[in-house]
Design a protein around this motif. Structure first.
Motif, PDB file in Angstrom:
ATOM      1  N   ALA A  27       0.828  -1.217   0.000  1.00 33.53           N
ATOM      2  CA  ALA A  27       0.000   0.000   0.000  1.00 33.53           C
ATOM      3  C   ALA A  27       0.860   1.265   0.000  1.00 33.53           C
ATOM      4  O   ALA A  27       0.503   2.259  -0.638  1.00 33.53           O
ATOM      5  CB  ALA A  27      -0.941  -0.014   1.199  1.00 33.53           C
ATOM      6  N   ASP A  28       1.996   1.241   0.702  1.00 38.94           N
ATOM      7  CA  ASP A  28       2.861   2.425   0.756  1.00 38.94           C
ATOM      8  C   ASP A  28       3.439   2.791  -0.611  1.00 38.94           C
ATOM      9  O   ASP A  28       3.746   3.953  -0.866  1.00 38.94           O
ATOM     10  CB  ASP A  28       4.012   2.213   1.746  1.00 38.94           C
ATOM     11  CG  ASP A  28       3.539   2.160   3.186  1.00 38.94           C
ATOM     12  OD1 ASP A  28       2.443   2.676   3.493  1.00 38.94           O
ATOM     13  OD2 ASP A  28       4.273   1.585   4.019  1.00 38.94           O
ATOM     14  N   ALA A  68       9.566  -7.705  -1.226  1.00 40.08           N
ATOM     15  CA  ALA A  68      10.131  -8.502  -0.141  1.00 40.08           C
ATOM     16  C   ALA A  68       9.623  -8.058   1.224  1.00 40.08           C
ATOM     17  O   ALA A  68       9.950  -8.672   2.229  1.00 40.08           O
ATOM     18  CB  ALA A  68      11.650  -8.411  -0.191  1.00 40.08           C
ATOM     19  N   TYR A  69       8.858  -6.972   1.284  1.00 38.94           N
ATOM     20  CA  TYR A  69       8.368  -6.504   2.584  1.00 38.94           C
ATOM     21  C   TYR A  69       6.967  -5.919   2.453  1.00 38.94           C
ATOM     22  O   TYR A  69       6.561  -5.494   1.379  1.00 38.94           O
ATOM     23  CB  TYR A  69       9.320  -5.454   3.168  1.00 38.94           C
ATOM     24  CG  TYR A  69       9.465  -4.221   2.321  1.00 38.94           C
ATOM     25  CD1 TYR A  69       8.618  -3.136   2.495  1.00 38.94           C
ATOM     26  CD2 TYR A  69      10.427  -4.142   1.324  1.00 38.94           C
ATOM     27  CE1 TYR A  69       8.729  -2.000   1.697  1.00 38.94           C
ATOM     28  CE2 TYR A  69      10.551  -3.021   0.533  1.00 38.94           C
ATOM     29  CZ  TYR A  69       9.699  -1.951   0.735  1.00 38.94           C
ATOM     30  OH  TYR A  69       9.816  -0.835  -0.053  1.00 38.94           O
ATOM     31  N   SER A 108       8.900 -11.937  -6.467  1.00 42.61           N
ATOM     32  CA  SER A 108      10.020 -11.043  -6.191  1.00 42.61           C
ATOM     33  C   SER A 108      11.240 -11.466  -7.010  1.00 42.61           C
ATOM     34  O   SER A 108      11.453 -12.649  -7.264  1.00 42.61           O
ATOM     35  CB  SER A 108      10.340 -11.093  -4.701  1.00 42.61           C
ATOM     36  OG  SER A 108      11.348 -10.185  -4.378  1.00 42.61           O
ATOM     37  N   VAL A 109      12.016 -10.479  -7.420  1.00 41.44           N
ATOM     38  CA  VAL A 109      13.190 -10.716  -8.259  1.00 41.44           C
ATOM     39  C   VAL A 109      14.405 -10.116  -7.553  1.00 41.44           C
ATOM     40  O   VAL A 109      14.348  -8.973  -7.095  1.00 41.44           O
ATOM     41  CB  VAL A 109      13.003 -10.033  -9.645  1.00 41.44           C
ATOM     42  CG1 VAL A 109      14.225 -10.199 -10.506  1.00 41.44           C
ATOM     43  CG2 VAL A 109      11.772 -10.580 -10.340  1.00 41.44           C
ATOM     44  N   PRO A 110      15.511 -10.846  -7.449  1.00 41.97           N
ATOM     45  CA  PRO A 110      16.723 -10.266  -6.850  1.00 41.97           C
ATOM     46  C   PRO A 110      17.177  -9.044  -7.654  1.00 41.97           C
ATOM     47  O   PRO A 110      16.987  -8.982  -8.871  1.00 41.97           O
ATOM     48  CB  PRO A 110      17.754 -11.385  -6.951  1.00 41.97           C
ATOM     49  CG  PRO A 110      16.982 -12.641  -7.197  1.00 41.97           C
ATOM     50  CD  PRO A 110      15.702 -12.225  -7.869  1.00 41.97           C
ATOM     51  N   GLY A 111      17.752  -8.081  -6.967  1.00 45.11           N
ATOM     52  CA  GLY A 111      18.173  -6.834  -7.605  1.00 45.11           C
ATOM     53  C   GLY A 111      19.016  -7.009  -8.852  1.00 45.11           C
ATOM     54  O   GLY A 111      18.834  -6.302  -9.842  1.00 45.11           O
TER      55      GLY A 111
END
Length: 86
Positions: A21-22, A46-47, A65-68
């Protein structure tokens, strides 16, 4: 990575990384509903609690999610930065 290393060719979708949401997850999916001719791609973060798209939006996709170090090929390469709201 340098800016040059992040550069890609334009892709086919509007994207948001981390659907909480943020970051504007709710607004992202509202825009997807208003623009059915565009493809939308949300990347789980991730959060934070992730905001999923409402059912029946065929123009939406959610990916894990994908690693940077993999963002360029799996996320940025699919982004279309030329889209403008009608």
């Amino acid at each position: 990575m340098t800016a040059q290393e992040y550069r890609t060719r334009p892709g086919d979708s509007v994207s948001l990384v981390n659907l909480n949401a943020d970051k504007g997850g709710e607004l992202f999916w509202q825009i997807a509903a208003w623009c059915p001719d565009w493809q939308f791609r949300g990347v789980r973060g991730a959060y934070g609690q992730q905001v999923m798209p409402p059912p029946r939006l065929p123009n939406c996709e959610v990916v894990d999610s994908v690693p940077g170090h993999r963002m360029r090929e799996h996320v940025y390469a699919r982004c279309d930065f030329s889209l403008r709201c009608p």
